[in-house]
Design an enzyme around this catalytic site. Structure first.
Site, short mmCIF file in Angstrom:
data_model
loop_
_atom_site.label_atom_id
_atom_site.label_comp_id
_atom_site.label_asym_id
_atom_site.label_seq_id
_atom_site.Cartn_x
_atom_site.Cartn_y
_atom_site.Cartn_z
N HIS A 118 0.64 -1.23 -0.29
CA HIS A 118 0.03 0.37 -0.20
C HIS A 118 0.67 1.25 0.33
CE1 HIS A 118 -2.53 2.41 1.98
NE2 HIS A 118 -3.69 2.57 1.08
N ASP A 195 3.71 -4.18 8.10
CA ASP A 195 2.36 -3.49 8.07
C ASP A 195 1.21 -4.27 7.76
OD1 ASP A 195 -0.49 -2.35 6.80
OD2 ASP A 195 0.93 -1.57 4.86
N CYS A 360 -4.87 2.20 -3.35
CA CYS A 360 -3.79 2.93 -3.00
C CYS A 360 -2.22 2.05 -3.66
CB CYS A 360 -3.48 3.70 -1.04
SG CYS A 360 -5.04 4.18 -1.32
#
Ligand code: 7TS
Length: 418
Positions: A118, A195, A360
């Site tokens: 992302h 993440d 994204c």
């Protein structure tokens, strides 16, 4: 068809029985228990914590402290002071890239991320690399859209100071083998940053035994409110890192010439904390534990399998990403001749909410050779009726667009699709 009884826990879904919400990777719906916990906090205990000597402020401080403990426990972190509350994954990753990166990166160092990231785990590293004169390296993917571990082994070397990757891809749902990826970075002493925006809502995280230095997550994707998330970090690294923002709550002494910092986690939480949302996030952890994350994942995978089978049977549909058993609740797909935005507009007319676009993840879209995909993402409140509505909507969109002029951008190649 009987609907999933869990819908009754979510006021928005209960009030809209015909809604097919398939965009939980963007944000989840919120159960009543989370909304009630926040309302109750504001009605009973609201004050600015850590400041007033009066009992109400002390209660607000206690609620904030208890919420931190609960969220840390949910993510398997025994040292709750190593959980920094942030606005979410984006802020958590910017915190690490900025505070750790500026203090530790030098010219000639290398930062490795993957092509599955992302933008929130790509751009902060790219920018700190530019600022510090470090090299920014993007690890390629296999033909079925998993991180190419062989390529990663050749890219990571003693100059690699950071290895950043996601637990689960938001665009494709690919579940990454965290321990295997981390081991490659560990072998050269790199900082390991994961993440977890799409991991924490679906997979049991045991931070204490997970071999990463940082794990970032967002509350709003895991049944909690928007505006809160966190960063879990290793104590020694957090203690050695400079603060990210300066102001109230994060200082020890402020002299005219210099200042010293509060202990963890306050050093990284400048300003009035977001107590109400922390209380909501703790209630979300209670809710997810009451359902059981294992059954959440099993339920999502069953729906992903069903959706994949039914969509694949439609002429012109391409599905991206690995097989359902290697994914969480995401199905990313395209329909030949229909732009994902048009598809999503037609589906919306039937009350089916999906995401269309680049998610994204422009570096990934470029590598897939597509301008966008359609993405349906499932969570614990979805059911077969949602899958059927999605499939019916795709068939209807094909009828709506049958015979229309095809635009080159709308002809999405099926490279690597299953
Ligand atoms: N990382 C991943 C893997 C994500 O999926 C997202 C949000 C973020 C970071 C950023 O999280 P935030 O809470 O700070 O915004 N993903 C999406 C999505 O897939 N659609 O909308 C937001």
């Amino acid at each position: 068809m009987t609907r999933n009884p869990r819908r009754a826990d979510f006021p928005l879904l209960a009030a809209n029985p015909d809604l097919h919400y398939l965009d939980s990777a963007a944000t989840s719906q919120k159960p009543r228990v989370v909304l009630d916990a926040m309302r109750e906090y504001y009605e009973r205990d609201n004050a600015n914590p850590h400041r007033g000597a009066y009992a109400l402020s002390a209660r607000a401080t206690d609620r904030y402290h208890a919420a931190r403990g609960r969220v840390a426990q949910f993510l398997g972190a025994s040292d709750a002071d190593c959980l920094v509350f942030t606005r979410g994954t984006t802020e958590s990753l910017n915190l690490v890239a900025s505070a750790w990166g500026h203090a530790n990166l030098r010219e000639g160092d290398e930062i490795v991320v993957t092509a599955l990231e992302h933008h929130a785990n790509f751009v902060p590293w790219q920018q700190v690399a530019i600022a510090r004169g470090a090299r920014f390296v993007v690890c390629p993917l296999t033909s079925d859209h998993r991180v190419d571990l062989d390529a990663l082994r050749t890219l990571v070397n003693p100059r690699t100071k950071v290895l950043a990757f996601n637990h689960v891809s938001n665009a494709l749902g690919t579940v990454n083998p965290v321990d295997r990826i981390a081991a490659i970075g560990r072998a050269v002493g790199a900082l390991i940053v994961c993440d977890g925006a799409q991991g924490a809502p679906h997979l049991r995280v045991a931070f204490d035994t997970l071999d990463v230095d940082f794990y970032a997550f967002s509350g709003h994707k895991m049944c909690g409110p928007m505006g809160i998330g966190g960063l879990l970090g290793r104590r020694a690294i957090l203690e050695a890192m400079p603060p990210y923002q300066f102001g109230g709550d994060m200082i020890e002494f402020v002299r005219d010439e210099e200042s010293t910092w509060a202990t963890l986690p306050h050093k990284f939480e400048a300003g009035t904390p977001n107590v109400g949302d922390a209380v909501g996030l703790a209630a979300a952890c209670d809710y997810l534990d009451s359902v059981g994350l294992d059954s959440v994942l099993e339920h999502e995978r069953a729906l992903v399998r069903l959706a994949t089978e039914k969509l694949r049977a439609i002429d012109g549909v391409c599905i991206y990403g690995p097989k359902p058993s290697e994914r969480s609740g995401v199905v990313s797909f395209s329909v030949a001749g229909i732009h994902p935005h048009d598809l999503s507009t037609v589906l919306d007319q039937d009350g089916v909410c999906i995401r269309a676009g680049q998610h994204c993840a422009q570096p990934l879209m470029r590598r897939l050779g597509v301008s966008a995909t359609a993405r349906a993402s499932f969570y614990l409140y979805n059911d077969e009726a949602d899958v059927d509505a999605l499939v019916r909507g795709v068939e209807r969109a094909k009828e709506v667009f049958a015979g229309s002029e095809l635009n080159e951008n709308e002809l999405v190649p099926c490279r690597g699709a299953r």
